[in-house]
Enzyme design. Structure first.
Site, PDB file in Angstrom:
ATOM      1  N   GLU A   1     -16.998  27.067  22.998  1.00 16.55           N
ATOM      2  CA  GLU A   1     -15.908  28.080  21.963  1.00 16.55           C
ATOM      3  C   GLU A   1     -16.167  28.962  22.065  1.00 16.55           C
ATOM      4  OE1 GLU A   1     -17.399  25.945  18.468  1.00 16.55           O
ATOM      5  OE2 GLU A   1     -16.430  23.292  18.964  1.00 16.55           O
TER       6      GLU A   1
ATOM      7  N   ASN B   1     -14.577  24.643  27.375  1.00 22.13           N
ATOM      8  CA  ASN B   1     -14.456  23.569  26.644  1.00 22.13           C
ATOM      9  C   ASN B   1     -14.169  24.607  24.744  1.00 22.13           C
ATOM     10  OD1 ASN B   1     -14.293  20.711  25.499  1.00 22.13           O
ATOM     11  ND2 ASN B   1     -16.075  21.359  24.308  1.00 22.13           N
TER      12      ASN B   1
ATOM     13  N   HIS C   1      -9.375  18.037  18.057  1.00 21.03           N
ATOM     14  CA  HIS C   1     -10.073  17.546  16.720  1.00 21.03           C
ATOM     15  C   HIS C   1      -8.126  17.600  16.245  1.00 21.03           C
ATOM     16  CE1 HIS C   1     -13.559  17.004  17.590  1.00 21.03           C
ATOM     17  NE2 HIS C   1     -13.294  18.703  17.864  1.00 21.03           N
TER      18      HIS C   1
ATOM     19  N   GLU D   1     -12.900  15.424  22.937  1.00 22.76           N
ATOM     20  CA  GLU D   1     -13.662  15.305  21.695  1.00 22.76           C
ATOM     21  C   GLU D   1     -12.956  14.834  20.415  1.00 22.76           C
ATOM     22  OE1 GLU D   1     -15.934  18.877  19.969  1.00 22.76           O
ATOM     23  OE2 GLU D   1     -16.235  18.862  21.970  1.00 22.76           O
TER      24      GLU D   1
ATOM     25  N   ASP E   1     -10.228  13.478  17.300  1.00 21.74           N
ATOM     26  CA  ASP E   1     -10.151  12.856  16.542  1.00 21.74           C
ATOM     27  C   ASP E   1      -8.838  12.560  15.827  1.00 21.74           C
ATOM     28  OD1 ASP E   1     -11.226  15.277  15.412  1.00 21.74           O
ATOM     29  OD2 ASP E   1     -13.347  13.812  15.651  1.00 21.74           O
TER      30      ASP E   1
END
Ligand SMILES: *[C@@H]1O[C@H](CO)[C@@H](O)[C@H](O)[C@H]1NC(C)=O
Ligand SMILES: *[C@@H]1O[C@H](CO)[C@@H](O)[C@H](O)[C@H]1NC(C)=O
Ligand SMILES: *[C@@H]1O[C@H](CO)[C@@H](O)[C@H](O)[C@H]1NC(C)=O
Length: 352
Positions: free
Chosen positions: A158, A198, A234, A271, A273
């Site tokens: 990030e 990432n 996400h 990651e 979701d």
């Protein structure tokens, strides 16, 4: 609607999408996400994991569906070096040992990040040289401890703002953009893992995606190895207060993956979701199932997309409701560890 009726409805929906109409045999056949993806020629399907001794369903689901784990918190800086040169590896070791014992891949997570970083680093007012030596000591001890064990490392996490510029972290303000190639160079020195950059919100091929591509080029321009870019994913299956819009189309997702993959690195969803406005309804769960399918298909359509990781097993422990109030139900298993329509949508999407 009562939750159990949602479950019943979703199970009914799910089995109708999966059961072979003419065969009773196929009906009870156990499914496996990772085996299906491997049959499509890709490497792994993983989950983020926090070990909870009382949740006995989780090891069984991992065995059945996942061949990779990501320790959710155990390897972050605050967990592994809470005070200077004082390393605490007990928690992290449990995940690495578990992965070895059960022949799972392990995406190790993460080495250099602005968050979950202890105050002794952020507020230490270290000069450039000292901060680089602190970074090296951390990478040497953490990545070096698992030199041959980690399949991948998220080396830098990030680093970007939403507009693609660099985030004003202690790393960037003290060292400058050179902190990225320096971190990757050190990771290559101490680890055999595939080395990843990432980030989140880079799935819709926007300015931030371009920033990630710039980072890949920057690291390579220093003659340093970078093996992959992690797209956190996400996402949301419908417009929510925090999502800024519905799911990107498969075409857009693929273009975003290509933006870095075409520079000669692997890509992965790291990651995943896919949240919604809660409470979940059968209709929303069906839309979510399609969204999972679309994400899986986008990976399968890009040759260098080697694997996908979901950010947790059950909705029971997802981080979403605690951070985005009124949103959630984002994972593949419901709060009682039943497979949701999302599970079957994902499975359908990762089959060739
Ligand atoms: C396990 O413990 C947590 C709290 O630590 C609790 O929320 C959860 O319901 C427990 N799970 C089971 C299966 O008892
Ligand atoms: C190291 O960190 C642990 C966990 O925060 C703490 O309990 C311990 O006192 C620290 N040791 C030293 C020598 O600072
Ligand atoms: C800090 O040192 C590194 C390594 O020598 C160098 O690449 C970087 O540009 C320096 N940063 C600043 C702000 O001087």
């Amino acid at each position: 609607m009562h939750f159990s009726s949602i479950v019943a409805a979703s199970l009914a929906l799910a089995s109708s999408t999966v059961a072979a109409p003419h065969s009773n045999k196929g009906k009870d056949k156990p499914t496996s996400l990772y085996k299906a993806f491997r049959e499509s020629g890709r490497s792994y399907i993983g989950t983020a994991w926090t070990m909870r001794a009382n949740e006995t369903a989780e090891p069984k689901i991992i065995k059945q569906d996942f061949n990779s784990i990501t320790p959710e918190n155990a390897q972050k800086w605050e967990s592994t070096e809470p005070s200077r040169n004082n390393f605490t590896f007990e928690d992290s070791d449990r995940y690495v040992e578990y992965a070895k014992k059960h022949s799972l891949q392990i995406r190790c997570h993460n080495l250099v990040w602005h968050s979950q970083l202890p105050a002794w680093v952020t507020d230490g007012k270290f000069d450039n040289h000292t901060l680089i030596s602190i970074m090296e000591n951390h990478i040497k001890n953490l990545a070096g401890r698992y030199r041959k064990d980690c399949t991948q490392w998220d080396v830098v996490n990030e680093a970007l703002n939403e507009d693609g510029t660099y985030r004003e972290s202690v790393w960037y303000t003290t060292i400058g953009e050179a902190y990225l190639p320096i971190a990757f160079k050190l990771a290559a020195k101490y680890s055999k893992a595939k080395l990843f950059y990432n980030d989140y919100n880079i799935e819709s091929n926007n300015a931030k995606t371009a920033g990630a591509a710039r980072i890949v080029k920057l690291i390579k321009s220093y003659g340093v190895r970078i093996d992959g870019v992690g797209y956190q994913a996400h996402l949301a299956s419908e417009t929510t207060p925090t999502s800024g819009g519905p799911l990107p189309s498969q075409k857009v997702l693929e273009a975003a993956l290509h933006a870095t993959a075409d520079l000669g690195v692997d890509v992965a969803y790291t990651e995943i979701d896919i949240r919604m406005n809660t409470p979940a309804t059968p209709a929303k769960l069906a839309v979510q199932a399609e969204a999972y399918k679309t994400v899986a298909k986008s990976c399968l359509a890009v040759k260098r997309c080697i694997g996908m990781t979901v950010w947790g097993i059950s909705d029971k422990y997802s981080w979403i409701p605690g951070v985005f109030a009124g949103e959630g139900a984002a994972l593949l298993f419901d709060e009682d560890y039943n497979k949701k329509p999302a599970y079957y949508g994902f499975l359908a999407g990762l089959k060739k």
